[in-house]
Design a protein around this motif. Structure first.
Motif, PDB file in Angstrom:
ATOM      1  N   ASP A 174       0.758 -27.471   7.345  1.00  0.00           N
ATOM      2  CA  ASP A 174      -0.289 -27.339   8.367  1.00  0.00           C
ATOM      3  C   ASP A 174      -0.034 -28.391   9.453  1.00  0.00           C
ATOM      4  O   ASP A 174       0.526 -29.445   9.180  1.00  0.00           O
ATOM      5  N   HIS A 176      -2.133 -30.215  10.968  1.00  0.00           N
ATOM      6  CA  HIS A 176      -3.002 -31.386  10.846  1.00  0.00           C
ATOM      7  C   HIS A 176      -2.641 -32.189   9.609  1.00  0.00           C
ATOM      8  O   HIS A 176      -2.155 -31.631   8.620  1.00  0.00           O
ATOM      9  N   ASP A 267      -1.091 -23.267  11.801  1.00  0.00           N
ATOM     10  CA  ASP A 267      -1.363 -23.835  13.121  1.00  0.00           C
ATOM     11  C   ASP A 267      -0.170 -24.665  13.595  1.00  0.00           C
ATOM     12  O   ASP A 267      -0.137 -25.147  14.723  1.00  0.00           O
TER      13      ASP A 267
END
Ligand code: X5A
Ligand code: ZN
Length: 678
Positions: A174, A176, A267
């Protein structure tokens, strides 16, 4: 041996949604789940998976990671009205409650545990769980960043408890930082946590000091937390792959996990409004494939973020397609990591040097992000590709995404050969080769002559030509016609057969053929035109054959039973191969091999990520164990390397460095430090 891929999806998890205006949270929509599932249906991937139902995670399971206070708060939201929900949500950084959120979060936990059970009980080999809400920001006592319960962290604790696992790898791709997961396992040496994340020198959310590369874990857990911060946006396929080759994979092989969990946020893919990165859906096929080489293939992929619906769902499809062992599409774009990525990679390697044996003799040093904090003086022959920012601002975003989708559609719909692995070894195959290997007939004398008589005369001695070519040509012909994906040919004279194979495939029209030769090689094919790249792995330097751009001599001698070859395969052969982007791979296993069966099968496993998995193996050795292992690797069965790997000696690391320095101008994926390259 388990086979099959589990898919877990429960429509009820789309009921969790934002009920009021909140510009931070409004990207975490139910359509993320339904669009991904619909795309899987569109590509007929759903019906190829084993459907596993979700269930609710129990309170006990949630308490493996979370406090009872946190559980009670979550539980209490079920009967709240909108105003109360809004108020409770406001207690957290970027989270929203809906009356059904608690139920969905329990399903997300339970779905993840169902996946772990399916893999650990051998019902499937691997699988993916499509869940909402996501988990990796969630902490012992707090919801955070769209996450209520930490699904993946709970899964790791569950697997330790229920199956007695002692080494679990969590890969968090991901965009993040999964700070929640980091906090939970910070002091735990049984869970190796790897996360790369958009960081921009702490500018990007969650803007924590402890997301930087120097957070390596605490106490007994020192060395088991790996943070790779991206200090620029626009990271792409080559940056991600370089991170795998030069950081994650060598650590993962040394760690030798019994289970791999992926905190699978998309993402980090192209088009995503949060990540602002450039990686195309294909790269997730490669990342997945590379992780499938660990833990005997036991891989659980759990959805986290991903907010560009098209990019998200195509990337999910690439992941599931790869778990199902379809051939891997080629990655696009120039294969060279950017300067900022190399800096981050260099820094995390330096930070981890005290904790990992494979890094022990590497000369790593901190770079402290020179080029990004202040600007590095730019010299004319910049070695790494220039940073992405200029490219991005100049590019029309919409046009860029259009282009990626077009390329991607061509990639995902490329025809899959009806047969995966072919061999002519009928005798052995009858009872020794794994089931998916298909036996084909050797070519006879007349066919061989018709196909190849004009270019084998100088390679093969007069009295034995047909013998050595019939098997190889039969398999190669089927690979070229895309009737099979890969195959094994036996040949009493491997070098001669390979010589013919290379000429034949170049004449067929292949622009780049990668030829890896294990053992003593007599004949060096003509590599002048760049259509063939030879990597010769042998015990001693052969006289007059020093390495050049298209002929690389890798002198590597392994101990009989313990393999140190993983470090060369990951840090050298893969980067060269990915830089070259071959259309076909020929791997010849000749006499006097200097690496063992475990190293050879690893090589076959890893290289299948390239050339749309089109690999021709030519084996001179009649060792059935070797043939069986190569067949297994080609057929896509996970090979167990458990405990087989040891770090390389200082002398080997030194040799490798010299070779890397010599070749990294030509093969840019080799770069993992900037201090002497620029
Ligand atoms: C799971 C995930 C992102 C939260 C962003 C908050 N969360 N600004 O991707
Ligand atoms: Zn995310």
């Amino acid at each position: 041996m388990a086979s099959g891929t589990a898919l877990i999806y429960d429509e009820e998890m789309t009921s969790h949604k934002l009920l009021w205006d909140d510009p931070i949270c409004d990207i975490e929509v139910p359509e993320r789940l339904s669009a991904s599932y619909e795309q899987l249906q569109f590509y007929h991937l759903v019906e190829r998976c084993v459907h596993v139902p979700a269930r609710e995670g129990t309170e006990e399971e949630i308490l493996l990671v979370h406090s009872s206070e946190h559980l009670e708060v979550a539980k209490s939201t079920q009967t709240m009205d909108e105003e109360e929900l809004k108020r409770v949500s406001g207690n957290y950084d970027a989270f929203f409650f809906h009356p059904n959120t608690y139920r969905c979060a329990r399903l997300a936990v339970g779905a993840t545990l169902q996946l772990v059970d399916s893999v650990m009980l051998g019902k499937v080999c691997n699988g993916m769980a499509l869940v909402r809400p996501p988990g990796h920001h969630s902490q012992r006592n707090a919801a955070n960043g769209f996450c209520l319960f930490n699904n993946v962290a709970i899964a790791a604790e569950y697997a330790k408890l229920k199956y007695g696992l002692r080494r679990i790898l969590i890969v968090d791709w991901d965009v993040h930082h999964g700070q929640g997961t980091q906090y939970i396992f910070e002091e735990d040496p049984s869970v190796l946590y790897f996360s790369w994340h958009r960081y921009e020198h702490q500018e990007f959310w969650p803007s924590l000091k402890e997301s930087d590369y120097d957070a390596v874990g605490l106490g007994k857990g020192k060395g088991f937390n790996i943070n790779l911060p991206w200090n620029k946006v626009g990271m792409g396929n080559s940056d991600y792959l370089a991170a795998f080759f030069h950081v994650l994979l060598p650590m993962a092989f040394e760690f030798d996990p019994e289970l791999v969990l992926v905190s699978s946020g998309y993402d980090s893919g192209i088009g995503d409004p949060e990540g602002q990165m450039n990686a195309t859906p294909e790269v997730f096929a490669h990342l997945t494939h590379l992780l499938m080489q660990l833990a005997n293939g036991k891989l659980c992929v759990i959805l986290e973020g991903g907010y560009h619906l098209k990019s998200l769902s195509e990337s999910v499809c690439m992941t599931v397609k790869t778990l199902l062992r379809d051939p891997i599409p080629q990655v696009t774009g120039e294969m060279a990591p950017c300067l900022s990525a190399i800096e981050s990679i260099q820094n995390v390697r330096a930070a981890h040097k005290p904790y990992w044996k494979w890094l022990m003799y590497e000369d790593t040093s901190f770079l402290h992000n020179l080029s990004t904090k202040s600007h590095l003086p730019k010299k004319t022959n910049t070695n790494p590709s220039t940073d992405h920012e200029d490219k991005i601002t100049n590019n029309n975003e919409a046009a860029k995404i259009e282009r990626f989708l077009e390329l991607h559609m061509r990639n995902i719909l490329f025809p899959v050969p009806p047969i995966r692995t072919a061999t002519t070894q009928s005798k052995a195959s009858a009872y020794l080769l794994p089931a998916p290997v298909c036996v084909v007939k050797e070519m006879d004398k007349n066919e061989v002559e018709a196909l190849a008589s004009d270019f084998y005369a100088d390679l093969v001695k007069e009295d034995e030509p047909l013998h050595s070519l019939g098997s190889m040509l039969a398999i190669l012909d089927k690979i070229l016609k895309k009737e099979v994906c890969n195959g094994i040919a036996d040949s009493p004279t491997a070098s001669a057969s390979v010589g013919v194979a290379l000429r034949y495939s170049v004449r067929f029209g292949f622009q780049r053929v990668l030829c890896v030769f294990v053992g003593d090689m007599q004949i060096v094919p003509n590599t002048q035109d760049g259509k063939v790249l030879v990597i010769n792995i042998c015990e001693k330097e052969q006289s007059g054959k020093i390495s050049s751009k298209h002929f690389i001599s890798l002198n590597w001698k392994e101990d009989a039973d313990r393999s140190d070859f993983f470090s060369a395969a990951l840090g050298f052969i893969l980067p060269v191969a990915y830089s070259y982007q071959p259309n076909l791979i020929v791997i010849a296993v000749g006499p006097n091999r200097s690496i063992g069966i475990s190293g050879i099968s690893l090589l076959f496993g890893l290289l299948q990520g390239l050339a749309e998995s089109q690999i021709l193996a030519v084996i001179e050795d009649t060792d059935l164990n070797l043939i069986q292992n190569v067949a297994k690797a080609l057929a896509g069965a996970s090979v167990s390397h458990s405990g087989a790997y040891v770090p390389p000696t200082q002398e080997k690391v030194h040799k490798m460095k010299i070779l890397k320095d010599q070749l990294q101008q030509d093969w840019k994926m080799l770069q993992c430090s900037v201090k002497d390259g620029i």
